[in-house]
Design a protein around this motif. Structure first.
Motif: not given
Ligand code: HEM
Ligand code: SF4
Ligand code: FES
Lengths: 251, 148, 105
Positions: A113-135
């Protein structure tokens, strides 16, 4: 209307408030298609595009939808395109722009809606098996303060999606994994922390991975966080080319 | 041999949702490649590289066609030579040389940058190669037009 | 599959080949000159190698442009097949051309 300005900190920003005209992209679910609406917004010396959008929400149209949070370029939620260029609204002064300013959602991601995009299509591009935010790893014997279970490591990428929007290849190829995800992969190679490197490199070594990039460097220019995705993609390619990973050449 | 199937691309499924997707370019999506608005040096180099590349492919087949005239013997070839040495044709030759030089030099730049040899210096390389290219083009143009 | 890398390497080879050719040209004009030129075994080999690399590079390039339009696995296979056919035709015809000309010298 005259807005009082703080004389000490706004030397040079004198006189009555001027207005700027904003052409804002509007779209709501169920609309036939998008349209542009214009708003005349009073601005001061340090008004940002984000301020202007909030002014519109407050004074003209509360239904204008935007995303924002931190207001200081660290959350990455306020990415849009202003006059065709990818920026964070919160740190883009209106002052530097023209009389009429076009504000659109980032490209290459579906608009909700308006200026808001669906970021799921962005995050879905990251490979699930390699978590990118780390402790974070703690030094032996170190403790976290009361109430904080663990620190999460800060990585440069603020996941704003601006690089994906700026990329001319992403504009024609939805299969392309895109700059942010590849840059994140390179970051892991740099500091692997137990990640499965071979699998990660195989993931990147795909027609839709590093090989879809044409070294155009728009992503690096767009990135507000100095991640330099293009350079990282090039580095990944170099590694693959020199056989640091199973090369899968001819099909 | 792992080929990605659409099922492995979750963001494509997200794309099926309602809501427009903004693209660059005027109307046709591939024009996004050649849309200079708000873009930087890299896009310009890429667009021109692509245009010269497609031009060169066209030329490759034209070239093969023209060389077929050789099969038809000396006369056909002589006729072609007379046409090919007219002013307008020589102008096209200079254009071809420009295309080759730009594409070739840019190709070397992309190779150096794109294989991770010098991932950080693409701009500097672009301008360095531009100098080489302009010099070579001038020399070449003088030879072509000056009946070299 | 692609690979972009192969394309890069090929382009390099092609560069070298091209340079040789350019060096040797020095005023190819008349029918006779062309025939003599192509009849020399060195030039014949070079030109043939050149033909193969340029064709391969050009078609991989075209393939790459098409893939940038977002080809799925099936479309990719079709493009590959089309490029192979076109490539073989091109090289075949090119070889026929140089071969015939060389034999006439
Ligand atoms: C002179 C030496 C040459 C070099 C060093 C060279 C190099 C390159 C490189 C590195 C690319 C990849 C660009 C990218 O990924 O964006 C490329 C693309 C391409 N080249 Fe060449 N090339 C040369 C000559 C030619 C010739 C003679 C032709 C045509 C017959 C040609 C046709 C193409 C095509 C169609 C593409 C794809 C364009 C694209 O992806 O935008 N190249 N070249
Ligand atoms: S790499 Fe940069 S531009 Fe891309 S999502 Fe991350 S912070 Fe944004
Ligand atoms: S509001 Fe957080 S980056 Fe702009």
């Amino acid at each position: 209307m005259r807005i009082e300005t703080d004389q000490r900190s706004s030397a040079g920003a004198e006189g009555p408030t001027r207005t700027r005209r904003f052409r804002v992209f509007r779209y709501k679910r169920g609309d036939r298609g998008p349209r542009y609406e214009t708003f005349d917004v009073p601005v001061e010396a340090r008004t940002t595009v984000l301020d202007a959008m909030r002014w519109i929400q407050l004074h003209v149209d509360p239904s204008l939808a935007i995303r924002h949070s931190c207001s200081h370029a660290s959350c990455g939620t306020c990415g849009v395109r202003v006059d065709g260029r990818e920026v964070l609204m919160c740190v883009t002064p209106v002052e530097d722009l023209g009389r009429e300013i076009t504000v659109e959602p980032v490209a290459n991601l579906p608009v909700l809606t308006d200026l808001v995009v669906d970021m799921r299509a962005f995050y879905a591009r990251y490979p699930d098996e390699h978590p990118l935010v780390r402790e974070s790893e703690l030094l032996p014997g170190a403790k976290t303060p009361e109430g904080i279970a663990t620190y999460v490591r800060y990585e440069d990428c603020i996941e704003c999606g601006l690089c994906l929007s700026a990329c001319p290849i992403a504009a024609t190829d939805d299969r392309y994994v895109g700059p942010a995800a590849l840059a994140a992969a390179e970051r892991i190679v740099e500091e692997r922390r137990g990640a499965d490197l071979a699998a990660l490199l195989a993931w990147a070594d795909e027609p839709d991975g590093v090989w879809r990039c044409h070294a155009i460097f728009e992503c690096t220019r767009a990135c507000p966080s100095d991640v330099r995705p293009a350079e990282r993609i090039m580095t990944l390619r170099g590694m693959l080319a020199r056989g640091h990973a199973p090369m899968e050449e001819a099909r | 041999m792992n080929r990605r199937d659409d099922a492995d691309l979750p963001w494509l499924a997200e794309r099926e949702r309602p809501g427009p997707v903004l693209r660059k370019g005027a109307g046709m999506t591939p024009l996004a490649w050649f849309d200079p608005r708000g873009r930087a040096l890299g896009s310009f180099a890429f667009a021109l590289n692509r245009i010269t590349a497609l031009g060169l492919v066209l030329y490759l087949y034209l070239h093969l066609g023209v060389l077929s005239l050789l099969l038809r013997g000396e006369d056909a070839w002589g006729d072609f030579l007379r046409l090919a040495t007219t002013g307008a044709f020589l102008g096209l030759d200079v254009l071809l040389l420009f295309g080759l030089l730009f594409h070739g030099l840019n190709g070397i730049r992309v190779t150096l940058v794109g294989s991770g040899v010098v991932p950080e210096r693409q701009r500097a390389l672009f301008w360095a190669f531009t100098v080489v290219g302009v010099l070579a083009l001038t020399a070449g143009a003088v030879r072509i037009v000056g009946g070299g | 599959m692609l690979s972009g890398l192969a394309l890069l390497v090929l382009a390099a080879i092609h560069m070298v080949a091209h340079h040789f050719v350019v060096e040797e040209v020095g005023g190819l004009r008349t029918y006779r000159q062309v025939l003599d030129y192509i009849a020399s075994p060195v030039m014949f080999t070079l030109e043939s190698a050149f033909l193969v690399t340029v064709t391969a590079h050009a078609l991989m390039g075209v393939r790459n442009v098409l893939l940038d339009l977002g080809a799925g696995p099936r479309a990719r296979r079709r493009i590959d097949a089309a490029m192979w056919i076109l490539g073989i035709l091109t090289v075949g015809y090119g070889m026929f051309l140089v071969g015939t000309l060389a034999s006439r010298a």
